[in-house]
Design a protein around this motif. Sequence first.
Motif, PDB file in Angstrom:
ATOM      1  N   HIS A 104       4.662  14.139 -20.095  1.00 45.98           N
ATOM      2  CA  HIS A 104       5.548  14.082 -18.825  1.00 45.98           C
ATOM      3  C   HIS A 104       5.168  15.442 -17.428  1.00 45.98           C
ATOM      4  N   LEU A 105       3.401  14.597 -17.626  1.00 49.61           N
ATOM      5  CA  LEU A 105       3.046  14.685 -16.061  1.00 49.61           C
ATOM      6  C   LEU A 105       3.679  14.022 -14.763  1.00 49.61           C
ATOM      7  N   GLY A 106       4.349  15.218 -14.314  1.00 52.86           N
ATOM      8  CA  GLY A 106       4.670  14.526 -12.623  1.00 52.86           C
ATOM      9  C   GLY A 106       5.125  15.303 -11.807  1.00 52.86           C
ATOM     10  N   PRO A 107       5.642  15.636 -10.745  1.00 55.02           N
ATOM     11  CA  PRO A 107       5.820  15.853  -9.966  1.00 55.02           C
ATOM     12  C   PRO A 107       6.934  17.011 -10.325  1.00 55.02           C
ATOM     13  N   VAL A 108       7.731  16.625 -11.161  1.00 61.98           N
ATOM     14  CA  VAL A 108       9.356  16.743 -10.835  1.00 61.98           C
ATOM     15  C   VAL A 108       8.670  18.473 -12.254  1.00 61.98           C
ATOM     16  N   PHE A 122       7.308  10.398 -13.928  1.00 63.16           N
ATOM     17  CA  PHE A 122       6.357  10.652 -15.280  1.00 63.16           C
ATOM     18  C   PHE A 122       6.378   9.161 -16.064  1.00 63.16           C
ATOM     19  N   TRP A 123       5.519   8.903 -17.180  1.00 60.40           N
ATOM     20  CA  TRP A 123       5.605   7.620 -16.916  1.00 60.40           C
ATOM     21  C   TRP A 123       5.032   6.525 -16.117  1.00 60.40           C
ATOM     22  N   SER A 124       5.175   7.209 -15.105  1.00 62.07           N
ATOM     23  CA  SER A 124       4.787   6.366 -14.359  1.00 62.07           C
ATOM     24  C   SER A 124       2.965   5.899 -13.484  1.00 62.07           C
ATOM     25  N   THR A 125       2.991   5.248 -13.014  1.00 66.57           N
ATOM     26  CA  THR A 125       0.965   5.225 -12.593  1.00 66.57           C
ATOM     27  C   THR A 125       0.859   4.869 -10.632  1.00 66.57           C
ATOM     28  N   ARG A 126      -0.420   5.323 -10.847  1.00 68.20           N
ATOM     29  CA  ARG A 126      -0.109   4.875  -8.835  1.00 68.20           C
ATOM     30  C   ARG A 126       0.723   3.736  -8.019  1.00 68.20           C
ATOM     31  N   PRO A 176       1.139  -1.168  -0.112  1.00 70.12           N
ATOM     32  CA  PRO A 176       0.507   0.383  -0.051  1.00 70.12           C
ATOM     33  C   PRO A 176       0.411   1.588  -0.321  1.00 70.12           C
ATOM     34  N   PHE A 177       1.796   1.079  -0.645  1.00 66.09           N
ATOM     35  CA  PHE A 177       1.962   2.942  -1.514  1.00 66.09           C
ATOM     36  C   PHE A 177       2.150   3.046  -2.750  1.00 66.09           C
ATOM     37  N   ASP A 178       2.610   4.166  -3.313  1.00 65.30           N
ATOM     38  CA  ASP A 178       1.944   4.595  -4.504  1.00 65.30           C
ATOM     39  C   ASP A 178       3.263   5.550  -4.891  1.00 65.30           C
ATOM     40  N   SER A 179       3.531   4.914  -6.725  1.00 65.76           N
ATOM     41  CA  SER A 179       4.642   5.313  -6.757  1.00 65.76           C
ATOM     42  C   SER A 179       4.984   6.367  -6.503  1.00 65.76           C
ATOM     43  N   GLU A 180       4.943   7.919  -6.453  1.00 67.26           N
ATOM     44  CA  GLU A 180       5.799   9.049  -5.909  1.00 67.26           C
ATOM     45  C   GLU A 180       6.200   8.986  -4.628  1.00 67.26           C
ATOM     46  N   GLU A 181       5.327   7.845  -3.481  1.00 68.09           N
ATOM     47  CA  GLU A 181       6.315   8.184  -1.741  1.00 68.09           C
ATOM     48  C   GLU A 181       7.415   6.812  -1.928  1.00 68.09           C
ATOM     49  N   LEU A 182       7.459   5.811  -3.688  1.00 67.42           N
ATOM     50  CA  LEU A 182       8.242   4.979  -3.440  1.00 67.42           C
ATOM     51  C   LEU A 182       9.880   5.701  -4.484  1.00 67.42           C
ATOM     52  N   ARG A 183       9.471   7.303  -4.509  1.00 69.12           N
ATOM     53  CA  ARG A 183      10.418   7.957  -6.032  1.00 69.12           C
ATOM     54  C   ARG A 183      11.039   8.651  -4.252  1.00 69.12           C
ATOM     55  N   LEU A 184      10.133   9.132  -3.617  1.00 68.80           N
ATOM     56  CA  LEU A 184      10.543  10.201  -2.819  1.00 68.80           C
ATOM     57  C   LEU A 184      11.264   9.609  -1.804  1.00 68.80           C
TER      58      LEU A 184
END
Length: 518
Positions: A487-491, A348-352, A326-334
């Motif tokens: 390129h939608l993504g937090p960066v 980007f190119w990631s999903t939840r 139960p974590f999402d890709s942005e939590e994993l990235r950080l």
Amino acid sequence: MNSHSTLKQASVNASSAGAVFRALGVEPIVQCAGVRTIYGASNPSDEVIAAMNAAAGAFVDMDELAQGAGQRLAELTGAEWGVVTAGTAASLALATAACIAGNNPELMLRLPDTSGLRNKVLIPADQRFAYEQAMRIAGGEIVDVATYEELDKAIGEAAMICLVGRLDGSTTLPLQSILPVAKAHDVPILVDAAGLSPGKPDRWIDSGADLVVYAGGKYLRAPQSTAIVIGKKTLCQAIWWNGAPHQAFGRSMKIGKEEMVGAVVAIDRWINHRSAREERSQWVPRLERIRSYLSAIPGVSTEIKTWPGSVTATRLKVSWDFDHIPFDSEELRLALLSQRPRILIHDFWSTRTSTILDPINLSDKEAEIVGAALAAAFADPASIAPPKSEVIPEMDVSGAWHVDIGFLRGTAKHRLQLRQVGRSVVGTHHTENRTGVVSGEVHGRFLRLEAAHEQVPIWLFYGFEGELTEDGSFVGKLKLGGTAKEHLGPVFKGQYGDATWRARRADANPAAPKEKAS
């Protein structure tokens, strides 16, 4: 030891990768996010570094060097000529200048004033891309065309047609269909092939393009701040005369003798040398190394995928079951960035519940590090995203708000129209020029909103984080960014830095308090 001595020692300490960055207080990263400029693209190959060091030991007339490099690039690619520039965006700007002004001094010194000149840059509507501003700073006016009829109508005022190479297979206006009308009106066609693979013969030149741009600092492993433009000799030479070292439009886009030599060596290596072919042959095995760490973990699946038009063509997609992990890709990235060694994965190119890993900048050892870190994360999800406690909202933010924004220089007045249901917030964000869609949440006294303004080619994003004050207003930090849709993504959503914001209700009443649950 003072900071100067520390940095000098780090720069010569080849046994400690990244030491020169640590001396500046910056922790390096293990790079799984491809060849993005924001992360340093790729490292120059040994051959390129050796050539640059050799070039740094002597002096040369830069115009003579441009002639020699142009001839060599022609020999390597089969094009008429070539020129090394200060990156792909610089290539777009200089190519626009060359197509509008040639090497006519009166016109060159007018740029970017192109009034009265053929200054339109035509781009197929389904190929609009994030770097068009580079052509506009040279005085080019972007005009998108969706049909052959629109192309035929606009071609008379066109200085150049710009195509995105990786989209040629999916566009409604591919190169071959545009070619006849472009040739009939003597309008040059430029193909932006930044992340694609040059060859001999070059596929785009063979197909009729007049100019082709390749990024040097990506897969070619040239100096990062370089690009190579090949094509018609007259246009390539006009690019050179419009740029540094000449007192012309592109003087600010300076390229050094070391970079020019390094870029030529890099393209020679890519096309002709065994070392480059062997390097490319290791990309899939490195992905397989990572994959081996994940194959037996319940809830995790992996797939080596291909992307048409990509140089790497192979990347590893890692997916997981949120019910088990139960974590999402942005939590994993950080989380991976907060560990040591720091590991960077795509935002980007990631999903939840999936992410993409690129092998181009990994060593064999680093592939092992990445595989082990991912396996540890999936085995202990709480280490990545501890269970969150739900905080009851202490206010209802529904209504209209006046927002004062303080940029690094200058201010602006915006408006928010919000509707809150539970802790969720939706609404609209009005800047001085446009309106976007808002979504977010309230936690206790804290408000977090994202405003998205959809536009072509770059969406704008405003990330509001603020706290309720005693006078009923909100004060906080505002994240500023913009990104193309692909390129939608937090960066990129934060790529323009931070600002401050203060919001007060339009009716001057304080934020309506919520009763706390007993």
